[in-house]
Motif scaffolding. Sequence first.
Motif, short mmCIF file in Angstrom:
data_model
loop_
_atom_site.label_atom_id
_atom_site.label_comp_id
_atom_site.label_asym_id
_atom_site.label_seq_id
_atom_site.Cartn_x
_atom_site.Cartn_y
_atom_site.Cartn_z
N GLU A 303 0.81 -1.23 0.00
CA GLU A 303 0.00 0.00 0.00
C GLU A 303 0.84 1.28 0.00
O GLU A 303 0.31 2.36 -0.25
N ILE A 304 2.11 1.15 0.33
CA ILE A 304 2.97 2.35 0.41
C ILE A 304 3.19 2.91 -1.00
O ILE A 304 3.75 2.25 -1.86
N ASP A 305 2.71 4.13 -1.23
CA ASP A 305 2.87 4.78 -2.54
C ASP A 305 4.16 5.58 -2.63
O ASP A 305 4.71 5.76 -3.70
N ALA A 306 4.58 6.13 -1.51
CA ALA A 306 5.77 6.98 -1.54
C ALA A 306 6.45 6.96 -0.17
O ALA A 306 5.81 6.68 0.85
N ILE A 307 7.73 7.23 -0.22
CA ILE A 307 8.55 7.28 1.00
C ILE A 307 9.24 8.63 1.04
O ILE A 307 9.78 9.08 0.01
N ASN A 308 9.21 9.27 2.19
CA ASN A 308 10.11 10.41 2.39
C ASN A 308 11.19 9.92 3.34
O ASN A 308 10.94 9.67 4.52
N GLY A 309 12.38 9.78 2.82
CA GLY A 309 13.45 9.16 3.58
C GLY A 309 14.16 10.13 4.52
O GLY A 309 13.87 11.32 4.56
N HIS A 310 15.10 9.58 5.25
CA HIS A 310 15.98 10.43 6.07
C HIS A 310 17.05 11.01 5.13
O HIS A 310 17.27 12.20 5.13
N LEU A 311 17.71 10.13 4.36
CA LEU A 311 18.54 10.49 3.20
C LEU A 311 19.23 11.85 3.29
O LEU A 311 18.77 12.84 2.74
N THR A 312 20.37 11.86 3.97
CA THR A 312 21.03 13.13 4.29
C THR A 312 22.07 13.57 3.28
O THR A 312 22.62 14.66 3.39
N LYS A 333 11.34 -1.78 -10.13
CA LYS A 333 10.21 -0.90 -10.50
C LYS A 333 9.06 -1.00 -9.51
O LYS A 333 8.15 -0.18 -9.51
N ASP A 334 9.10 -2.03 -8.69
CA ASP A 334 8.03 -2.26 -7.71
C ASP A 334 8.23 -1.39 -6.45
O ASP A 334 7.36 -1.30 -5.59
N PHE A 335 9.39 -0.74 -6.36
CA PHE A 335 9.68 0.07 -5.17
C PHE A 335 8.85 1.35 -5.19
O PHE A 335 8.59 1.90 -6.27
N PRO A 336 8.37 1.85 -4.03
CA PRO A 336 7.60 3.10 -4.03
C PRO A 336 8.46 4.28 -4.48
O PRO A 336 9.68 4.21 -4.46
N TYR A 337 7.80 5.37 -4.87
CA TYR A 337 8.55 6.61 -5.12
C TYR A 337 9.25 7.01 -3.82
O TYR A 337 8.69 6.87 -2.74
N ILE A 338 10.47 7.50 -3.95
CA ILE A 338 11.19 7.91 -2.73
C ILE A 338 11.80 9.29 -2.96
O ILE A 338 12.31 9.58 -4.05
N ASN A 339 11.69 10.15 -1.96
CA ASN A 339 12.34 11.45 -2.07
C ASN A 339 12.94 11.89 -0.75
O ASN A 339 12.67 11.31 0.31
N SER A 340 13.82 12.89 -0.89
CA SER A 340 14.43 13.54 0.26
C SER A 340 14.31 15.04 0.03
O SER A 340 14.63 15.52 -1.05
N PHE A 341 13.81 15.75 1.04
CA PHE A 341 13.71 17.22 0.89
C PHE A 341 15.03 17.90 1.26
O PHE A 341 15.17 19.11 1.12
N LYS A 342 15.98 17.11 1.74
CA LYS A 342 17.23 17.71 2.21
C LYS A 342 18.05 18.33 1.08
O LYS A 342 18.90 19.18 1.34
N GLY A 343 17.79 17.93 -0.16
CA GLY A 343 18.48 18.55 -1.28
C GLY A 343 18.20 20.05 -1.37
O GLY A 343 19.00 20.81 -1.90
N LEU A 344 17.05 20.47 -0.83
CA LEU A 344 16.66 21.89 -0.86
C LEU A 344 16.83 22.58 0.49
O LEU A 344 17.04 23.79 0.56
N LEU A 345 16.72 21.80 1.56
CA LEU A 345 16.72 22.38 2.91
C LEU A 345 18.05 22.22 3.62
O LEU A 345 18.35 22.95 4.56
N GLY A 346 18.85 21.24 3.18
CA GLY A 346 19.94 20.78 4.02
C GLY A 346 19.34 19.90 5.10
O GLY A 346 18.15 19.57 5.07
N HIS A 347 20.19 19.53 6.03
CA HIS A 347 19.72 18.67 7.12
C HIS A 347 19.43 19.56 8.33
O HIS A 347 20.34 20.06 8.98
N CYS A 348 18.15 19.73 8.61
CA CYS A 348 17.75 20.67 9.68
C CYS A 348 17.85 20.04 11.07
O CYS A 348 17.22 20.52 12.03
N LEU A 349 18.61 18.95 11.20
CA LEU A 349 18.96 18.35 12.49
C LEU A 349 17.71 18.04 13.32
O LEU A 349 16.86 17.30 12.86
#
Lengths: 424, 82
Positions: A303-312, A333-349
């Motif tokens: 059921e998982i459609d997407a993952i927001n990872g820790h991915l630093t 191809k069966d893996f959910p979409y995965i993203n990290s927002f840290k590419g734009l924010l950095g790691h906000c600790l």
Amino acid sequence: MPNRVVITGLGVCAPNALNSISFSNALDKKVSGIQFHAQLKELNFGCQIAGKPLITQDHLNKYFTPLQQRGLNASGLVYGVIAGVDAWNDAGLLPTDKEKTDWDSGVIFGTGILGIDKLREAIYLIDEGKTKRLGSTSVLQTMASGISAYLGGILGCGNQVTTNSSACTTGTEGVLMAYDRIAAGKAVRIITGSCSDSGPYVWGGFDAMRILPRNYNDSPTMASRPMSATAAGFVPGSGAGAMVLESLESALARKAPIYAEVMGGSVNSGGQRSGGTMTAPNSEAVQRCIQEALKQSKVSSEEIDAINGHLTATSKDMVEIENWSRALGRDGKDFPYINSFKGLLGHCLAAAGSIECVGTVLQISNGQIYGNANCEDLHPEISRIIDPSRVLQQTLTRAPDVVAKASFGFGDVNACVIFKKFYN
Amino acid sequence: MTKEERYTQLKAIISPYLPEDVTVDTITPESNFIKDLNINSANLVDIVLDVEDAFDITLENEDMDSMQTVQDALRIIESKVA
């Protein structure tokens, strides 16, 4: 039966946006919040770039009285109050009257260290024998729970008011602490979030550990490269994220907007065993945390459609992908979409988990899965496990139904929460 | 600086610490900081710091203990600014 728990308010104070509407736009359009900071250069930092919310005086005046602004020198506290008050208002809630306490509402708002600039100020005065000159604000701005205390006082909350701290897991852990308390019927609504100070005194220790990128001081927006073959370490960030969690019953009764439902989640630790250390995760613990989160949420892996990872944007990104893949039993191809927002924010600790949870929930409410920044050159170790199409380069207009969000922190601590589109 | 000027300056120092429902006009020499003006007791130490800065004086612990009213503060300031 535990109460169902929904999200009725969002607030954020991030390096690339100061409210949730501009934040969703910034994530969609890949607006970077990472900049060069001359102060870091002057102090001989190897990494002279960072993510920092750009707060103006006008902005400050909207959230803090002139008296509160006197001697205010705790950036994390500022970010936390802005995000927290915004989330409360967004949920259609107002501070209580002067003589009225809201016994049903609480605050669980975490941080790593609060008011480090204020602490520095105090240390200099004390060492000069001028302790009296600290005034009344030093304790309130440097106690870790200063942020929950400020928010609790501004809003008039009379349920549990506390601050959690678990390094970079803090914000995601807070969501689960709030969820548990509401599910158990001990609170009707809780404002949960986390904040992290800006500046050299927070970031210096990481620079000394040589885990920050040193070759991007002239190209700050390119520096944070989660999942990239050329990832060179995490860019330090700061800010705050906040959300109002509320029992479904209360949200429906108030006719509050509902962004998503919190299905549940899990927190654990690898005990710094089996490859886990103070700074590296025990992979077995990460996989168990993800699997337990699914179990607690009664959500299946498919059921998982997407993952927001820790991915630093360190070498640990590959290990994280492998852990997700094994925990979910999905790859290619069966893996959910995965993203990290840290590419734009950095790691906000300490603020990373809460800011990213806000972004994750915005994906559900806005019907988008945000693209990744700076990973055009996906790491070959990652494309060996998952199909490159799973790592979106641009935002996809598709409403994810179920999204998993995880954060991992120093001390070998993990948290994973499952958000779902709300269906009554 | 005259006595009147010192009083005016002291009122300006106190003003930001007043709760929203207390106006600066409420201040009289007899006003007790906590009981009459409803100033948060934690802020009294900040008022002392502001007084020290404004009048370039140093207040001792015993001065702070005896500073209950506006008049007390004026008396202490006058004794220090010699």
